[in-house]
Motif scaffolding. Sequence first.
Motif, PDB file in Angstrom:
ATOM      1  N   LEU A 133       0.836  -1.203   0.000  1.00 14.04           N
ATOM      2  CA  LEU A 133       0.000   0.000   0.000  1.00 14.04           C
ATOM      3  C   LEU A 133       0.871   1.253   0.000  1.00 14.04           C
ATOM      4  O   LEU A 133       1.923   1.306   0.627  1.00 14.04           O
ATOM      5  CB  LEU A 133      -0.908   0.015   1.237  1.00 14.04           C
ATOM      6  N   ARG A 134       0.410   2.293  -0.696  1.00 12.49           N
ATOM      7  CA  ARG A 134       1.067   3.602  -0.709  1.00 12.49           C
ATOM      8  C   ARG A 134       0.010   4.698  -0.605  1.00 12.49           C
ATOM      9  O   ARG A 134      -0.755   4.885  -1.541  1.00 12.49           O
ATOM     10  CB  ARG A 134       1.897   3.789  -1.984  1.00 12.49           C
ATOM     11  N   PRO A 135      -0.030   5.398   0.545  1.00 14.71           N
ATOM     12  CA  PRO A 135       0.739   5.159   1.776  1.00 14.71           C
ATOM     13  C   PRO A 135       0.238   3.923   2.517  1.00 14.71           C
ATOM     14  O   PRO A 135      -0.844   3.421   2.219  1.00 14.71           O
ATOM     15  CB  PRO A 135       0.503   6.432   2.585  1.00 14.71           C
ATOM     16  N   ARG A 136       1.008   3.478   3.493  1.00 17.27           N
ATOM     17  CA  ARG A 136       0.644   2.262   4.217  1.00 17.27           C
ATOM     18  C   ARG A 136      -0.368   2.623   5.317  1.00 17.27           C
ATOM     19  O   ARG A 136      -0.019   2.824   6.476  1.00 17.27           O
ATOM     20  CB  ARG A 136       1.892   1.598   4.804  1.00 17.27           C
ATOM     21  N   ARG A 137      -1.597   2.697   4.884  1.00 15.91           N
ATOM     22  CA  ARG A 137      -2.717   2.997   5.791  1.00 15.91           C
ATOM     23  C   ARG A 137      -3.836   2.022   5.468  1.00 15.91           C
ATOM     24  O   ARG A 137      -4.280   1.928   4.317  1.00 15.91           O
ATOM     25  CB  ARG A 137      -3.202   4.438   5.628  1.00 15.91           C
ATOM     26  N   MET A 138      -4.308   1.297   6.472  1.00 13.97           N
ATOM     27  CA  MET A 138      -5.302   0.245   6.251  1.00 13.97           C
ATOM     28  C   MET A 138      -6.429   0.358   7.269  1.00 13.97           C
ATOM     29  O   MET A 138      -6.186   0.573   8.463  1.00 13.97           O
ATOM     30  CB  MET A 138      -4.657  -1.138   6.354  1.00 13.97           C
ATOM     31  N   ILE A 139      -7.665   0.201   6.784  1.00 15.01           N
ATOM     32  CA  ILE A 139      -8.851   0.150   7.643  1.00 15.01           C
ATOM     33  C   ILE A 139      -9.403  -1.268   7.555  1.00 15.01           C
ATOM     34  O   ILE A 139      -9.785  -1.725   6.475  1.00 15.01           O
ATOM     35  CB  ILE A 139      -9.929   1.160   7.198  1.00 15.01           C
ATOM     36  N   TRP A 271     -14.151   9.978   6.685  1.00 16.30           N
ATOM     37  CA  TRP A 271     -13.450   8.720   6.534  1.00 16.30           C
ATOM     38  C   TRP A 271     -11.959   8.947   6.750  1.00 16.30           C
ATOM     39  O   TRP A 271     -11.507  10.090   6.831  1.00 16.30           O
ATOM     40  CB  TRP A 271     -13.712   8.115   5.149  1.00 16.30           C
ATOM     41  N   ALA A 272     -11.213   7.860   6.812  1.00 12.37           N
ATOM     42  CA  ALA A 272      -9.764   7.947   6.951  1.00 12.37           C
ATOM     43  C   ALA A 272      -9.163   8.185   5.573  1.00 12.37           C
ATOM     44  O   ALA A 272      -9.274   7.339   4.686  1.00 12.37           O
ATOM     45  CB  ALA A 272      -9.209   6.670   7.566  1.00 12.37           C
ATOM     46  N   HIS A 273      -8.536   9.312   5.394  1.00 14.00           N
ATOM     47  CA  HIS A 273      -8.002   9.687   4.089  1.00 14.00           C
ATOM     48  C   HIS A 273      -6.823   8.797   3.687  1.00 14.00           C
ATOM     49  O   HIS A 273      -6.012   8.400   4.530  1.00 14.00           O
ATOM     50  CB  HIS A 273      -7.558  11.142   4.100  1.00 14.00           C
ATOM     51  N   ASP A 274      -6.739   8.527   2.393  1.00 11.03           N
ATOM     52  CA  ASP A 274      -5.608   7.780   1.805  1.00 11.03           C
ATOM     53  C   ASP A 274      -5.397   6.434   2.478  1.00 11.03           C
ATOM     54  O   ASP A 274      -4.256   5.977   2.651  1.00 11.03           O
ATOM     55  CB  ASP A 274      -4.308   8.600   1.887  1.00 11.03           C
ATOM     56  N   ALA A 275      -6.480   5.790   2.870  1.00 12.60           N
ATOM     57  CA  ALA A 275      -6.400   4.491   3.537  1.00 12.60           C
ATOM     58  C   ALA A 275      -7.177   3.455   2.745  1.00 12.60           C
ATOM     59  O   ALA A 275      -8.276   3.740   2.235  1.00 12.60           O
ATOM     60  CB  ALA A 275      -6.940   4.578   4.963  1.00 12.60           C
TER      61      ALA A 275
END
Length: 690
Positions: A133-139, A271-275
Amino acid sequence: MGNGRGRTFGFGSATLVAFIGTVAMMVRALGSPAGDIDPIGAVVGISSLVVSGWGALVTYRSARWQETDLADASARLASQVLAVEREARRQLLGDHDRTVDLRFAFRPSASHSVEGADVDGSLTGVADYFQRLRPRRMIITGAAGAGKTVLAVQLMLYLLEQRSADEPVPVRLSLASSELHLNLETWIARHLEHVYHLSRQAAIELVIARRVLPVLDGLDELDSTPCPGYGSRSAEALRSLNAYQQGVQKAELILTCRSETYDALQDTRVWAHDAARIEIQPIVSTEARRFLNSRVDDLARWEDVLVSLDRNPSGPLALGLATPWRLTLAAAVYEQRDPATGIYSRNPRQLLAEHLNSAEAVGTHLLDLFIPATVKLLPRHHRPSYRSQQVQEWLTTLARYLDDNAATGRAIGGHRLSGTDILLSRLWPLANTQRPLLTAIVSAVAVSLTGVVSLLALLATQSSLLAPWPLLTALAIMGVLAGGLQWSQLEGDEQRYHQHRTQARTFTRRLASGLGWSSLLSIAFVTLIVAQGTSLSPAATGGAFIFWASALGLVFSVPLPNAPENSHPSLHIRSHLIWGLLTPTMVFSELMCAAAMSGDKSVATTLVMTTAGGIAGGLMLTPVLAPTGLWYISMLLLTRSWTRRPLPWRLGRFLRWCYHAGLVRVAGTAYQFRHRELQDHLARQAPPLT
């Protein structure tokens, strides 16, 4: 770093000795006749006192704020987190190492996108999925009991095993215990300081350098409603996460949340941006068969259940067992065997009963049997032993209290009470749900006034004790004792870098250390009395020394509340009680003992004065030094079996037992129910607390 700390402790020792000597000279000077005091000597003594006190303060600060080696600190943090999360995984899986290979699917959104997100994935490949992932952000989203926390913990363990020296350390934090008035960086740093016992400087620098990957568990637990709105606490938390930057990009993070809650937040355009959002999929019959085959002793007993799952994949039984949590429950309940004969207590065919005609009915059936099965599964040699009815009753009280906190949003002293975290130091409002703070204040004032009145009455009967030197000596001893506490805290900081958080020093070593400290304080105490000009017989001097050394040695043998040995939540309150309640009692007992012996009192009078003065002084200072311990004891007194809020006398020991039994888990500095569904189930069965 080691040489720097050695010089720091050496300088601190010198300042402490200078402080004791200066106080001794001042006490002797104050007891001298007028005209016998050298003005220059007095000025020098007072100046030395100020300088030594300032030197001790500088020593303390320099030891706490030395330069941090980020690579070394992050490596030590990684080893601690690995051990903690390995144990957490075992607890989540019911004291087992097998889990379902959860499948998940990427949930794209037209409003935001993330590079590197594949269409689907599984538990075994989740680390590679996250790394792309780019960026490394996961929900991580899913239904209740879908395995969100298990997936997050598994991802953390994979990342820790593959971690290189310059990569961040994943650290799991419970959002239910978050302090939203703080920014995310401050909250994470406090968590590292309190849970993993890093120094404040090391924690702050690790967070600022983004050497910590926050794994935030339970966004859905911030609000009492499953569908929060724009002004909710969960929406506020998401906005805080969106402001968490690496540089020009968003900083890395992992977040877990129920699907229903996250969908409701997205509907309000939060929401969580860029995730990348992934959704855990329900378990199919083939996965359930593979899981049970690895968990049960005789798969043939489960054949009828598995056939039903194959034939009716959308039926009530299949839906009721479509999560890892429910499958784990079923295995725990129906694998219970008699310890002597090995005969199974229940047959899995009971899951095919006609009255279990919905997924909710299947879940309720398993939860009703879970606690009795867990209690009977424990080995007979496991102590203490509790009846299943007791365990059910006490856990129900705690579940109802947490449910009330979540529903009402109750706050005490500006701190919102958690709806999921069982903190022994914050359970005292349970004793009085109407006006808990007023009750606590009244009890503290009453105890303090009782101590003051008792001490004054004792002094009034002994006019020789009203001389100024006992008061000055008491102040000096309290100052030296406070210095000893701080010094023990520094010693604990040094040990934090070289010991695993769960490796407590043996009682013998702690007792030896405590006796050493109390012996030094005893020498200082006797020196102060002799400097005053009071003549003590050898027997009186030896008795005072032995009493002081033994009493404080036992107190010092118990770790400080914030020491690494007290990482377990129940042990923290134990140390808080001992240090806060017994320390002032010991100090006043010694003062009254020495005063009685110097006044040539009889043995009986000395014993009475020592006991009564110690208790009175302890009562007077306990509300100041240990309000939490006092309120905790008040809570235990008001939650006996005949009340509507029953709890055991030794609540900390009971919760440790529940932890080993697999009914609760440790989350940071608090206990939590093994699963939120178990907490909700018990809370629904309980009568109102009010």
